[in-house]
Design an enzyme around this catalytic site. Structure first.
Site, PDB file in Angstrom:
ATOM      1  N   LYS A 197       9.706  49.519  26.785  1.00 45.09           N
ATOM      2  CA  LYS A 197       8.525  49.163  26.726  1.00 45.09           C
ATOM      3  C   LYS A 197       7.599  49.826  25.765  1.00 45.09           C
ATOM      4  O   LYS A 197       6.883  49.311  24.970  1.00 45.09           O
ATOM      5  CB  LYS A 197       7.974  49.156  28.020  1.00 45.09           C
ATOM      6  N   LYS A 217      -3.094  53.326  24.702  1.00 42.82           N
ATOM      7  CA  LYS A 217      -2.558  54.138  25.961  1.00 42.82           C
ATOM      8  C   LYS A 217      -0.896  54.274  25.729  1.00 42.82           C
ATOM      9  O   LYS A 217      -0.178  55.403  25.673  1.00 42.82           O
ATOM     10  CB  LYS A 217      -3.082  53.634  27.064  1.00 42.82           C
ATOM     11  N   THR A 223       2.982  49.350  32.719  1.00 46.13           N
ATOM     12  CA  THR A 223       3.608  50.210  31.663  1.00 46.13           C
ATOM     13  C   THR A 223       3.103  51.840  31.800  1.00 46.13           C
ATOM     14  O   THR A 223       1.861  51.954  31.691  1.00 46.13           O
ATOM     15  CB  THR A 223       2.794  49.787  30.393  1.00 46.13           C
TER      16      THR A 223
END
Length: 288
Positions: free
Chosen positions: A173, A241, A98
């Site tokens: 995502k 994150k 990701t």
């Protein structure tokens, strides 16, 4: 035996079971990890060990990366001894990490400059779906490259959704992980509010899961909440994150800022390596 020669970089909680599934499906897989001890279980199951990133791309048709953040991915691609440090035209690299959409677009650009195919393929799902081969794979690639990767994705996931060009899958995502954060924050706040007003967490979770508000993630996280135990399936620090990346990519909705602040505070409190559901432990010490 599948004839596609695969290489794999990144043997963390997700990478290990994903490689194991590829081996079980008959793929030949070579692995590269800086911590060589992490390769041992896979080598025992038939994987090969590559001595360098250059060797990995030289000897494999397709190399997949599953790493923790943008910096790690960029280093693997363009570092002094990285995948693109020597010419390997015609090869394919699939990044399943990701990363920011801008990073995926950048990786696609530099791969094109080296005549290497690039596929952006982050996954929705944590350790158990990785073990079971039931991940949802979000794919940013050309139609031709998507066809090349399909046999691999069929082993790793229950579905691969081609959402567009590289970068678009990374956006998808970040979007789904934003919804994940909202879900878990909402469940945590609901359970804590109910407990404060005399409703047991057992009863409240039963109400949630038996009604229209229940879903896959509320059912999955119920045992952790009941046992007050949060071993990491998806570490809280990784969601922090991803929420930060979503903000940097332009998400400026009413809920993203307090949501990010809540999870960032939990990480600062030392909960980052626990499962994302540990947000309830952070909230418990506050207004509840």
């Amino acid at each position: 035996m599948n004839k596609i020669q695969l290489g794999w970089i990144g043997l963390g909680n997700m990478g290990n079971p994903m490689v194991m599934n590829l081996l079980k499906a008959g793929f030949e897989v070579s692995v590269f990890n800086r911590t060589k001890e992490k390769e041992a279980p896979l080598l025992a199951s038939g994987a090969k060990s590559a001595s360098s990133l250059h060797e990995l791309l030289q000897t494999c048709d397709v190399v997949l990366t599953m790493l923790s953040n943008d910096a790690a991915v960029k280093e693997v691609f363009e570092g002094p001894t990285g995948l693109l440090s020597e010419a390997h035209p015609g090869k394919t690299i699939i990044n399943m990490s990701t990363v920011a959409p801008e990073t995926s677009r950048y990786l696609n650009t530099i791969c094109n400059q080296h005549q290497v195919h690039f596929i952006d393929a982050p996954v929705s799902g944590s350790v158990k779906p990785a073990q079971d081969g039931t991940l949802v794979i979000l794919v940013g690639a050309s139609a031709e490259d998507f066809e090349i990767a399909k046999p691999i994705f069929e082993v790793l996931g229950k579905i691969a959704i081609h959402v567009g060009e590289p970068g678009v899958a990374s956006s998808a995502k970040l979007a789904i992980n934003y919804l994940l954060g909202l879900n878990l924050q909402g469940v945590a706040e609901t359970v804590l509010f109910a407990e404060k007003n005399g409703v047991s967490k057992e009863d409240m979770l039963n109400i949630i899961n038996q009604g229209a508000c229940g879903n896959g993630i509320t059912n999955i996280k119920t045992p952790s909440i009941l046992n007050d135990s949060y071993p990491a399936a998806f570490a809280l620090k990784h969601l922090v994150k991803d929420l930060r990346l979503a903000k940097e990519a332009g998400l400026n909705s009413p809920l993203i800022h307090p949501l990010y602040d809540s999870y960032a505070a939990a990480e600062q409190e030392g909960l980052g390596d626990l499962d994302v559901m540990a947000i309830i432990s952070s909230l418990k010490s506050k207004s509840f």
